[in-house]
Motif scaffolding. Sequence first.
Motif, PDB file in Angstrom:
ATOM      1  N   PHE A 141     -47.060  56.658  72.102  1.00 19.50           N
ATOM      2  CA  PHE A 141     -46.381  55.529  72.739  1.00 19.50           C
ATOM      3  C   PHE A 141     -46.691  54.202  72.056  1.00 19.50           C
ATOM      4  N   VAL A 142     -47.814  54.138  71.343  1.00 15.45           N
ATOM      5  CA  VAL A 142     -48.245  52.925  70.642  1.00 15.45           C
ATOM      6  C   VAL A 142     -48.549  53.301  69.200  1.00 15.45           C
ATOM      7  N   ALA A 143     -48.020  52.522  68.262  1.00 19.35           N
ATOM      8  CA  ALA A 143     -48.241  52.811  66.842  1.00 19.35           C
ATOM      9  C   ALA A 143     -49.544  52.175  66.376  1.00 19.35           C
ATOM     10  N   PRO A 144     -50.365  52.900  65.625  1.00 22.06           N
ATOM     11  CA  PRO A 144     -51.605  52.303  65.103  1.00 22.06           C
ATOM     12  C   PRO A 144     -51.308  51.276  64.023  1.00 22.06           C
ATOM     13  N   THR A 145     -52.239  50.354  63.830  1.00 26.71           N
ATOM     14  CA  THR A 145     -52.125  49.396  62.732  1.00 26.71           C
ATOM     15  C   THR A 145     -52.551  50.047  61.423  1.00 26.71           C
ATOM     16  N   SER A 146     -53.566  50.902  61.487  1.00 25.04           N
ATOM     17  CA  SER A 146     -54.006  51.644  60.306  1.00 25.04           C
ATOM     18  C   SER A 146     -54.697  52.921  60.759  1.00 25.04           C
ATOM     19  N   GLY A 147     -54.848  53.851  59.829  1.00 28.39           N
ATOM     20  CA  GLY A 147     -55.466  55.126  60.134  1.00 28.39           C
ATOM     21  C   GLY A 147     -54.431  56.202  60.400  1.00 28.39           C
ATOM     22  N   ARG A 148     -54.927  57.395  60.737  1.00 25.51           N
ATOM     23  CA  ARG A 148     -54.037  58.533  60.953  1.00 25.51           C
ATOM     24  C   ARG A 148     -54.358  59.238  62.265  1.00 25.51           C
ATOM     25  N   LEU A 149     -53.305  59.796  62.861  1.00 28.16           N
ATOM     26  CA  LEU A 149     -53.417  60.594  64.074  1.00 28.16           C
ATOM     27  C   LEU A 149     -52.717  61.915  63.841  1.00 28.16           C
ATOM     28  N   LEU A 150     -53.413  63.015  64.144  1.00 23.75           N
ATOM     29  CA  LEU A 150     -52.831  64.332  63.927  1.00 23.75           C
ATOM     30  C   LEU A 150     -52.986  65.184  65.184  1.00 23.75           C
ATOM     31  N   ALA A 151     -51.952  65.951  65.501  1.00 23.88           N
ATOM     32  CA  ALA A 151     -52.012  66.967  66.548  1.00 23.88           C
ATOM     33  C   ALA A 151     -51.620  68.288  65.907  1.00 23.88           C
ATOM     34  N   ASP A 152     -52.530  69.249  65.932  1.00 26.07           N
ATOM     35  CA  ASP A 152     -52.307  70.526  65.256  1.00 26.07           C
ATOM     36  C   ASP A 152     -51.953  70.330  63.780  1.00 26.07           C
ATOM     37  N   GLY A 153     -52.585  69.334  63.153  1.00 31.34           N
ATOM     38  CA  GLY A 153     -52.384  69.090  61.729  1.00 31.34           C
ATOM     39  C   GLY A 153     -51.140  68.314  61.383  1.00 31.34           C
ATOM     40  N   LYS A 154     -50.334  67.945  62.381  1.00 31.63           N
ATOM     41  CA  LYS A 154     -49.095  67.202  62.134  1.00 31.63           C
ATOM     42  C   LYS A 154     -49.271  65.753  62.564  1.00 31.63           C
ATOM     43  N   THR A 155     -48.765  64.836  61.748  1.00 29.52           N
ATOM     44  CA  THR A 155     -48.905  63.410  62.033  1.00 29.52           C
ATOM     45  C   THR A 155     -48.164  63.036  63.309  1.00 29.52           C
ATOM     46  N   ILE A 156     -48.828  62.287  64.169  1.00 31.97           N
ATOM     47  CA  ILE A 156     -48.212  61.797  65.404  1.00 31.97           C
ATOM     48  C   ILE A 156     -47.483  60.490  65.107  1.00 31.97           C
ATOM     49  N   THR A 157     -46.191  60.475  65.345  1.00 30.32           N
ATOM     50  CA  THR A 157     -45.402  59.259  65.137  1.00 30.32           C
ATOM     51  C   THR A 157     -44.656  58.831  66.393  1.00 30.32           C
ATOM     52  N   LYS A 158     -44.573  59.716  67.381  1.00 29.30           N
ATOM     53  CA  LYS A 158     -43.826  59.433  68.608  1.00 29.30           C
ATOM     54  C   LYS A 158     -44.281  60.413  69.692  1.00 29.30           C
ATOM     55  N   PRO A 159     -43.877  60.176  70.945  1.00 31.63           N
ATOM     56  CA  PRO A 159     -44.200  61.152  71.986  1.00 31.63           C
ATOM     57  C   PRO A 159     -43.590  62.509  71.660  1.00 31.63           C
ATOM     58  N   GLY A 160     -44.226  63.574  72.146  1.00 34.00           N
ATOM     59  CA  GLY A 160     -43.723  64.922  71.890  1.00 34.00           C
ATOM     60  C   GLY A 160     -44.040  65.851  73.034  1.00 34.00           C
ATOM     61  N   VAL A 161     -43.319  66.960  73.103  1.00 33.22           N
ATOM     62  CA  VAL A 161     -43.512  67.901  74.202  1.00 33.22           C
ATOM     63  C   VAL A 161     -44.840  68.641  74.090  1.00 33.22           C
ATOM     64  N   ASP A 162     -45.516  68.511  72.944  1.00 33.39           N
ATOM     65  CA  ASP A 162     -46.838  69.139  72.801  1.00 33.39           C
ATOM     66  C   ASP A 162     -47.916  68.347  73.520  1.00 33.39           C
ATOM     67  N   ARG A 163     -47.602  67.106  73.936  1.00 32.06           N
ATOM     68  CA  ARG A 163     -48.567  66.236  74.592  1.00 32.06           C
ATOM     69  C   ARG A 163     -47.998  65.740  75.918  1.00 32.06           C
ATOM     70  N   GLY A 164     -48.662  66.125  77.019  1.00 32.76           N
ATOM     71  CA  GLY A 164     -48.253  65.655  78.335  1.00 32.76           C
ATOM     72  C   GLY A 164     -49.197  64.577  78.810  1.00 32.76           C
ATOM     73  N   ILE A 165     -48.669  63.608  79.545  1.00 33.31           N
ATOM     74  CA  ILE A 165     -49.507  62.499  80.002  1.00 33.31           C
ATOM     75  C   ILE A 165     -49.403  62.339  81.506  1.00 33.31           C
ATOM     76  N   VAL A 166     -50.544  62.054  82.146  1.00 29.23           N
ATOM     77  CA  VAL A 166     -50.613  61.811  83.581  1.00 29.23           C
ATOM     78  C   VAL A 166     -51.177  60.414  83.778  1.00 29.23           C
ATOM     79  N   PHE A 167     -50.434  59.588  84.524  1.00 25.31           N
ATOM     80  CA  PHE A 167     -50.819  58.203  84.741  1.00 25.31           C
ATOM     81  C   PHE A 167     -51.540  58.029  86.079  1.00 25.31           C
ATOM     82  N   GLN A 168     -52.192  56.890  86.224  1.00 25.74           N
ATOM     83  CA  GLN A 168     -52.917  56.582  87.457  1.00 25.74           C
ATOM     84  C   GLN A 168     -51.966  56.459  88.642  1.00 25.74           C
ATOM     85  N   ASP A 169     -50.752  55.940  88.401  1.00 21.98           N
ATOM     86  CA  ASP A 169     -49.832  55.645  89.509  1.00 21.98           C
ATOM     87  C   ASP A 169     -48.820  56.761  89.754  1.00 21.98           C
TER      88      ASP A 169
END
Length: 262
Positions: A57-85
Amino acid sequence: MQGVSRCKIAVEGLSKSFDSILAVDNIDLEIGAGEFVSLVGPSGCGKSTLLYMIGGFVAPTSGRLLADGKTITKPGVDRGIVFQDYALFPWLTVYENIAYGLQMKRFAPAQERETVARYIDLIGLNGFESRYPRELSGGMKQRVALARTFAYGPDILLLDEPFGALDSQTREIMQDELLRLWRTTGKTILMVTHDVNEAVYLSTRVCVMSRRPGRIVKEFPIELDRQGSRESIVLSPAYTDLHNQVWLAVRREVLVAPELSS
Protein backbone atom coordinates in the motif's frame (compact mmCIF):
# COMPACT_ATOMS: atom_id res chain seq x y z
CA MET A 1 10.97 -19.76 17.27
CA GLN A 2 10.47 -22.41 14.64
CA GLY A 3 13.29 -24.28 12.99
CA VAL A 4 14.75 -23.58 9.59
CA SER A 5 12.02 -22.72 7.09
CA ARG A 6 11.94 -21.09 3.70
CA CYS A 7 11.87 -17.31 3.63
CA LYS A 8 8.34 -15.98 3.13
CA ILE A 9 9.04 -12.25 3.54
CA ALA A 10 12.38 -10.53 2.93
CA VAL A 11 13.00 -6.87 3.78
CA GLU A 12 16.34 -5.61 2.48
CA GLY A 13 17.77 -2.19 3.33
CA LEU A 14 14.30 -0.69 3.48
CA SER A 15 13.86 3.04 4.09
CA LYS A 16 10.88 5.36 3.77
CA SER A 17 10.72 9.15 3.86
CA PHE A 18 7.63 11.34 3.89
CA ASP A 19 8.70 14.68 2.42
CA SER A 20 11.84 15.47 4.44
CA ILE A 21 11.02 13.19 7.37
CA LEU A 22 12.78 9.82 7.52
CA ALA A 23 10.20 7.41 8.98
CA VAL A 24 11.89 4.03 8.50
CA ASP A 25 15.63 3.61 8.12
CA ASN A 26 17.57 0.74 6.54
CA ILE A 27 15.56 -2.19 7.87
CA ASP A 28 16.57 -5.79 7.18
CA LEU A 29 14.16 -8.54 8.19
CA GLU A 30 13.44 -12.11 7.15
CA ILE A 31 10.29 -13.99 8.14
CA GLY A 32 10.08 -17.72 7.55
CA ALA A 33 7.00 -19.62 6.38
CA GLY A 34 4.64 -20.27 9.27
CA GLU A 35 6.27 -17.77 11.65
CA PHE A 36 4.24 -15.36 13.78
CA VAL A 37 6.31 -12.19 14.12
CA SER A 38 5.26 -9.07 16.05
CA LEU A 39 6.60 -5.53 15.74
CA VAL A 40 6.63 -3.43 18.92
CA GLY A 41 8.12 -0.05 19.72
CA PRO A 42 7.33 3.57 20.58
CA SER A 43 4.37 5.33 18.97
CA GLY A 44 5.33 6.83 15.64
CA CYS A 45 8.36 4.57 15.12
CA GLY A 46 7.19 3.31 11.72
CA LYS A 47 5.69 -0.08 12.65
CA SER A 48 2.53 0.43 10.59
CA THR A 49 4.49 2.08 7.78
CA LEU A 50 6.64 -1.05 7.51
CA LEU A 51 3.53 -3.25 7.55
CA TYR A 52 1.84 -1.20 4.80
CA MET A 53 4.96 -1.33 2.66
CA ILE A 54 4.96 -5.13 2.92
CA GLY A 55 1.26 -5.03 2.08
CA GLY A 56 2.06 -3.03 -1.06
CA PHE A 57 0.00 0.00 0.00
CA VAL A 58 3.02 2.30 0.53
CA ALA A 59 6.05 2.44 -1.77
CA PRO A 60 9.49 2.43 -0.12
CA THR A 61 11.95 5.23 -0.77
CA SER A 62 14.80 2.74 -1.06
CA GLY A 63 15.51 -0.93 -0.47
CA ARG A 64 13.70 -4.08 -1.53
CA LEU A 65 10.66 -6.04 -0.39
CA LEU A 66 10.09 -9.64 -1.42
CA ALA A 67 7.28 -12.13 -0.82
CA ASP A 68 8.17 -15.68 -1.83
CA GLY A 69 11.15 -14.25 -3.72
CA LYS A 70 9.02 -11.87 -5.81
CA THR A 71 9.32 -8.10 -5.53
CA ILE A 72 6.37 -6.42 -3.82
CA THR A 73 5.12 -3.47 -5.86
CA LYS A 74 1.40 -3.42 -5.01
CA PRO A 75 -1.21 -5.21 -2.89
CA GLY A 76 -1.76 -8.85 -3.81
CA VAL A 77 -3.99 -11.78 -2.96
CA ASP A 78 -0.99 -13.51 -1.36
CA ARG A 79 -1.11 -10.93 1.46
CA GLY A 80 -4.23 -10.34 3.55
CA ILE A 81 -4.52 -7.43 5.96
CA VAL A 82 -6.64 -6.95 9.09
CA PHE A 83 -7.12 -3.43 10.42
CA GLN A 84 -7.87 -2.18 13.92
CA ASP A 85 -11.27 -0.78 12.87
CA TYR A 86 -12.53 -4.06 11.33
CA ALA A 87 -13.15 -2.52 7.84
CA LEU A 88 -16.20 -4.72 7.26
CA PHE A 89 -18.68 -3.83 4.54
CA PRO A 90 -21.71 -2.53 6.51
CA TRP A 91 -24.17 -3.44 3.74
CA LEU A 92 -23.08 -7.10 3.71
CA THR A 93 -24.01 -9.84 6.17
CA VAL A 94 -21.51 -11.92 8.13
CA TYR A 95 -21.71 -14.61 5.46
CA GLU A 96 -21.33 -12.10 2.62
CA ASN A 97 -18.38 -10.33 4.25
CA ILE A 98 -16.50 -13.61 4.65
CA ALA A 99 -17.45 -14.72 1.13
CA TYR A 100 -16.32 -11.46 -0.48
CA GLY A 101 -12.70 -12.45 -1.07
CA LEU A 102 -13.75 -15.91 -2.25
CA GLN A 103 -16.00 -14.35 -4.87
CA MET A 104 -13.18 -12.08 -6.03
CA LYS A 105 -11.08 -15.23 -6.51
CA ARG A 106 -14.03 -16.86 -8.33
CA PHE A 107 -14.51 -19.79 -5.99
CA ALA A 108 -17.17 -22.24 -7.18
CA PRO A 109 -20.45 -21.73 -5.28
CA ALA A 110 -20.19 -25.07 -3.46
CA GLN A 111 -16.57 -24.37 -2.45
CA GLU A 112 -17.58 -20.89 -1.28
CA ARG A 113 -20.37 -22.24 0.92
CA GLU A 114 -18.10 -24.92 2.39
CA THR A 115 -15.26 -22.46 3.10
CA VAL A 116 -17.50 -19.81 4.67
CA ALA A 117 -19.24 -22.43 6.81
CA ARG A 118 -15.88 -23.77 8.01
CA TYR A 119 -14.65 -20.34 9.09
CA ILE A 120 -17.96 -19.36 10.69
CA ASP A 121 -17.63 -22.53 12.73
CA LEU A 122 -13.96 -21.80 13.53
CA ILE A 123 -14.77 -18.33 14.88
CA GLY A 124 -17.86 -19.50 16.76
CA LEU A 125 -20.48 -17.41 14.95
CA ASN A 126 -22.90 -20.11 13.92
CA GLY A 127 -26.38 -18.60 13.82
CA PHE A 128 -25.04 -15.12 12.98
CA GLU A 129 -24.57 -15.70 9.25
CA SER A 130 -27.38 -13.29 8.28
CA ARG A 131 -26.50 -10.54 10.75
CA TYR A 132 -25.06 -7.21 9.62
CA PRO A 133 -21.98 -5.58 11.24
CA ARG A 134 -24.18 -3.06 13.07
CA GLU A 135 -25.79 -5.99 14.90
CA LEU A 136 -22.48 -7.38 16.17
CA SER A 137 -20.28 -6.57 19.15
CA GLY A 138 -16.71 -5.36 18.62
CA GLY A 139 -15.31 -8.81 19.30
CA MET A 140 -17.71 -10.40 16.82
CA LYS A 141 -16.80 -7.85 14.15
CA GLN A 142 -13.11 -8.60 14.60
CA ARG A 143 -13.81 -12.33 14.37
CA VAL A 144 -15.53 -11.73 11.04
CA ALA A 145 -12.60 -9.57 9.86
CA LEU A 146 -10.14 -12.32 10.74
CA ALA A 147 -12.30 -15.02 9.12
CA ARG A 148 -12.72 -12.94 5.95
CA THR A 149 -8.96 -12.59 5.63
CA PHE A 150 -8.10 -16.19 6.48
CA ALA A 151 -10.88 -17.63 4.29
CA TYR A 152 -9.70 -16.52 0.86
CA GLY A 153 -6.35 -18.20 1.44
CA PRO A 154 -3.55 -15.61 1.52
CA ASP A 155 -0.24 -17.13 2.54
CA ILE A 156 0.68 -14.04 4.56
CA LEU A 157 -1.45 -12.23 7.16
CA LEU A 158 -0.63 -8.61 8.05
CA LEU A 159 -2.32 -7.43 11.25
CA ASP A 160 -2.31 -3.76 12.26
CA GLU A 161 -3.28 -3.47 15.94
CA PRO A 162 -6.13 -5.91 15.27
CA PHE A 163 -7.43 -5.86 18.85
CA GLY A 164 -6.58 -2.29 19.81
CA ALA A 165 -10.21 -1.14 19.90
CA LEU A 166 -11.42 -3.97 22.14
CA ASP A 167 -11.84 -4.09 25.90
CA SER A 168 -9.28 -6.16 27.79
CA GLN A 169 -11.48 -9.23 28.31
CA THR A 170 -12.58 -9.39 24.67
CA ARG A 171 -9.01 -8.75 23.58
CA GLU A 172 -7.80 -11.84 25.44
CA ILE A 173 -10.55 -13.96 23.90
CA MET A 174 -9.62 -12.70 20.41
CA GLN A 175 -5.93 -13.38 21.02
CA ASP A 176 -6.81 -16.99 21.76
CA GLU A 177 -9.00 -17.13 18.63
CA LEU A 178 -6.13 -15.81 16.53
CA LEU A 179 -3.69 -18.29 18.08
CA ARG A 180 -6.09 -21.13 17.27
CA LEU A 181 -6.59 -19.94 13.67
CA TRP A 182 -2.83 -19.64 13.18
CA ARG A 183 -2.22 -23.14 14.53
CA THR A 184 -5.02 -24.53 12.35
CA THR A 185 -3.92 -22.89 9.10
CA GLY A 186 -0.13 -22.52 9.48
CA LYS A 187 -0.18 -19.05 7.89
CA THR A 188 2.72 -16.61 8.10
CA ILE A 189 1.72 -13.65 10.28
CA LEU A 190 3.26 -10.23 10.83
CA MET A 191 1.50 -8.16 13.49
CA VAL A 192 1.92 -4.59 14.70
CA THR A 193 0.99 -4.05 18.35
CA HIS A 194 1.70 -1.66 21.22
CA ASP A 195 0.94 -4.41 23.72
CA VAL A 196 4.05 -6.29 24.88
CA ASN A 197 1.90 -8.92 26.62
CA GLU A 198 0.08 -9.59 23.36
CA ALA A 199 3.29 -9.79 21.34
CA VAL A 200 4.95 -12.27 23.70
CA TYR A 201 1.81 -14.39 24.14
CA LEU A 202 1.14 -14.82 20.42
CA SER A 203 4.46 -14.67 18.62
CA THR A 204 7.34 -16.93 17.69
CA ARG A 205 9.53 -13.81 17.44
CA VAL A 206 9.22 -10.20 18.62
CA CYS A 207 11.10 -7.37 16.90
CA VAL A 208 11.61 -4.12 18.80
CA MET A 209 11.82 -0.93 16.75
CA SER A 210 13.59 2.28 17.74
CA ARG A 211 12.15 5.76 17.89
CA ARG A 212 11.81 7.52 14.53
CA PRO A 213 13.49 6.87 12.23
CA GLY A 214 12.40 3.31 12.87
CA ARG A 215 15.08 0.63 12.92
CA ILE A 216 14.92 -2.89 14.30
CA VAL A 217 17.16 -2.72 17.34
CA LYS A 218 16.44 -6.04 19.04
CA GLU A 219 14.88 -9.40 18.20
CA PHE A 220 13.58 -11.89 20.75
CA PRO A 221 12.86 -15.52 19.81
CA ILE A 222 9.81 -16.58 21.80
CA GLU A 223 9.94 -20.17 22.96
CA LEU A 224 6.98 -21.03 25.16
CA ASP A 225 5.08 -24.21 25.90
CA ARG A 226 1.66 -23.25 24.53
CA GLN A 227 0.02 -26.64 25.12
CA GLY A 228 -1.52 -25.62 28.42
CA SER A 229 -4.11 -23.02 29.40
CA ARG A 230 -3.64 -19.29 28.96
CA GLU A 231 -3.10 -19.00 32.71
CA SER A 232 -0.33 -21.61 32.72
CA ILE A 233 1.43 -19.77 29.91
CA VAL A 234 1.29 -16.20 31.26
CA LEU A 235 2.18 -17.30 34.81
CA SER A 236 5.17 -19.37 33.72
CA PRO A 237 8.70 -18.14 34.55
CA ALA A 238 9.63 -18.35 30.84
CA TYR A 239 6.81 -15.97 29.88
CA THR A 240 7.60 -13.55 32.69
CA ASP A 241 11.28 -13.45 31.74
CA LEU A 242 10.57 -12.88 28.03
CA HIS A 243 7.94 -10.24 28.78
CA ASN A 244 10.36 -8.33 31.01
CA GLN A 245 13.14 -8.45 28.42
CA VAL A 246 10.89 -7.14 25.64
CA TRP A 247 9.26 -4.53 27.89
CA LEU A 248 12.66 -3.18 28.98
CA ALA A 249 13.87 -3.00 25.38
CA VAL A 250 10.76 -1.02 24.37
CA ARG A 251 11.03 1.21 27.45
CA ARG A 252 14.63 2.10 26.58
CA GLU A 253 13.45 3.30 23.16
CA VAL A 254 10.54 5.25 24.61
CA LEU A 255 12.76 7.05 27.13
CA VAL A 256 15.68 7.85 24.82
CA ALA A 257 16.05 11.56 24.09
CA PRO A 258 14.73 12.42 20.57
CA GLU A 259 17.98 14.12 19.56
CA LEU A 260 19.89 10.92 20.39
CA SER A 261 17.65 8.76 18.19
CA SER A 262 18.00 10.74 14.97
